[in-house]
Every structure is written in C-alpha cells, then in structure tokens.
Design an enzyme around this catalytic site. Structure first.
Site, PDB file in Angstrom:
ATOM      1  N   GLY A  17       0.545  -1.033   0.415  1.00  0.00           N
ATOM      2  CA  GLY A  17      -0.228   0.109  -0.235  1.00  0.00           C
ATOM      3  C   GLY A  17       1.250   1.032   0.070  1.00  0.00           C
ATOM      4  O   GLY A  17       2.067   1.104  -1.177  1.00  0.00           O
ATOM      5  N   TYR A 156     -11.609   4.327  13.418  1.00  0.00           N
ATOM      6  CA  TYR A 156     -10.971   4.820  12.674  1.00  0.00           C
ATOM      7  C   TYR A 156     -10.605   6.821  12.499  1.00  0.00           C
ATOM      8  O   TYR A 156      -9.275   7.622  12.712  1.00  0.00           O
ATOM      9  CB  TYR A 156     -10.858   4.571  11.580  1.00  0.00           C
ATOM     10  CG  TYR A 156     -10.180   4.961  10.269  1.00  0.00           C
ATOM     11  CD1 TYR A 156      -8.308   4.026  10.200  1.00  0.00           C
ATOM     12  CD2 TYR A 156     -10.210   6.136   9.373  1.00  0.00           C
ATOM     13  CE1 TYR A 156      -7.646   4.317   8.624  1.00  0.00           C
ATOM     14  CE2 TYR A 156      -8.980   6.460   8.306  1.00  0.00           C
ATOM     15  CZ  TYR A 156      -8.170   5.621   8.465  1.00  0.00           C
ATOM     16  OH  TYR A 156      -7.096   5.823   7.099  1.00  0.00           O
TER      17      TYR A 156
END
Length: 257
Positions: A17, A156
């Site tokens: 990523g 998050y």
C-alpha cells in the site's frame, strides 16, 4: 533529483500500500530505507526492501503497538545505517462500524494501532534522531477522517483526529527544545489500497461502494499510492525545512466543500 540523498528513513506498514510506495520513492530519491511491518507480513516486507536496490533497503519486523519492538527497530536502524533522519508513521487499520455496533475491544485495537503506534514511533524516533545528530522529519499519516466526522468508521476517525493533534504537540515540543526535528501530518482521501478494497467489500456491494467513494471526492476519482509518496518525499526533504506542525491535505477537494 536525489532529493533525500544521504538520509535514512524508517517506514511502518511498509510491506504494501502507501508504505511500499513511499519506501520505493524515497529510495529512488536517494534515501536508505528501513521497511517495517508485522512478522506475518515479513515475506512481503523483505520483497519491498530487496526491490529498493543493493544496500538501500533493510526489513525489520515491527508491531507498532509494542514498545519493545520500537526500541529494537531503532537499535537495528542505527546499527545498520548509523543514523535516522525520517520516520513515516504509516501503519494503520480500520473497522467499518458505527458507534452502536463497535465493541470496546475493537475500539481499543484501532486506537492501539493508529494512535498508540504513532505515539511510540514519535517518542523513539526523537531519541534516535537526537542520538545520531540528525535534523529529522517525522511524518504521521492521518486521514481526511481526522478532519471530518466519520459516522461509519468511528474508531478510525477518532484515532486519526488524535494523530492530527499529537503531531502538532510533537512539532512544538521539538521546536521549543531546539532539536531541529520537524513533525507534520498527511491527510489522504480514499486511496487505491488493500484497506480501501476491504472497506468496499465490507459493504456487501463493492462496486457501488467504490463509486460512492469516488463521488465523495470533488475531483471524481480515488487517489493512488504515489500521490501520497510524493508528499512524503517533500516532507522528508530539506525543501520543507520551514514546515512543522502542519497538515498536508490530499483529498481531491473533499474538505473544501
């Protein structure tokens, strides 16, 4: 251009990523890179480190929630490369649940990785940078979710918002102490990574979810890992020597609305 020639960078979550993209771009611009990730992703991490060129990469296993791992990673970095100039706190995770469905254990896990890991990274990087006499740069990957409310990924968003303020506190601490160490945060929108793929799949209708993500971005498309890597190189380089405690927002215009 070799914009970070002679610098040593440590990248968390470097096996894939955003982390792997940043590691490769830093190496292309002249840096030596310590690629770190969890032990379970060691083979991917070793592959990334090997791809950086002869002598340019080193893989070190690191669970960002464990302080002993951080101490060991810094020791390996200084022993192998002799210094630390850049820390990219990139490792992160998300659980797509709202406040009513999220458990306390899940809340704590997301904060342990996304916030505690950044705290530990900053703490140990400052020590290593000072020990090696570096005028360093700490780069914390937050998120657009750290700037706007996120009802469907509540933990998050909470953790990433805290990373934003932690970054400012670290920046001011280092500035007032005269360490010459800068600290900034990056706030990406949805980027083409495994995390975004997992978020889309969790909806039960991945194609529709991805289309909705793209529509939420005024420019109309998801970002690419290299979009973030370019920002990392800038913040790692001396080009950004006047920038500390700041937010580097890469959101396709989302927060301009």
């Amino acid at each position: 251009m070799k914009r970070v020639e002679g610098k040593v960078a440590l990248v968390t979550g470097g096996a894939g990523g955003l982390g792997s993209a940043a590691a490769r771009m830093l190496a292309r611009e002249g840096a030596k890179v310590v690629v770190t990730d969890r032990k379970e992703r060691e083979q991917d991490g070793l592959a990334v480190a090997a791809s950086l060129g002869d002598g340019a990469g080193l893989f070190v296993p690191l669970d960002v929630t464990k302080e002993a791992d951080w101490a060991a990673a810094m020791e390996r970095t200084l022993a192998h490369f002799g210094r630390l100039d850049v820390l990219l706190n990139n490792a992160g995770m998300g659980i797509p649940k709202d406040i009513e469905s999220l458990s306390l254990e899940e809340w704590r896990l997301v904060h342990a990785v996304n916030l505690d890991g950044v705290f530990l990274g900053c703490k140990h990087a400052i020590k290593a940078m000072r020990q090696s006499g570096a005028k360093g740069s700490i780069i914390n990957v937050s998120s657009v979710a750290g700037l706007q409310g996120t009802p469907t990924i509540v933990a998050y968003g909470s953790a990433k918002g805290a990373v934003r303020m932690l970054t400012k506190s670290v920046a001011l601490h280092c500035a007032y102490k005269g360490y010459g160490i800068r600290c900034n945060s990056i706030h990406p929108t949805f980027i083409e990574t495994d995390m975004v793929d997992a978020l889309a799949k969790s909806s039960g209708a991945p194609a529709k979810a991805r289309a909705n993500m793209a529509r939420s971005i005024p420019l109309g498309h998801l970002g690419e890992p290299d979009d973030i890597a370019h920002a990392v190189v800038y913040l790692a380089s001396d080009e950004s020597k006047l920038m500390t405690g700041a937010e580097f927002v890469l959101d396709g215009g989302a927060t301009a609305q």
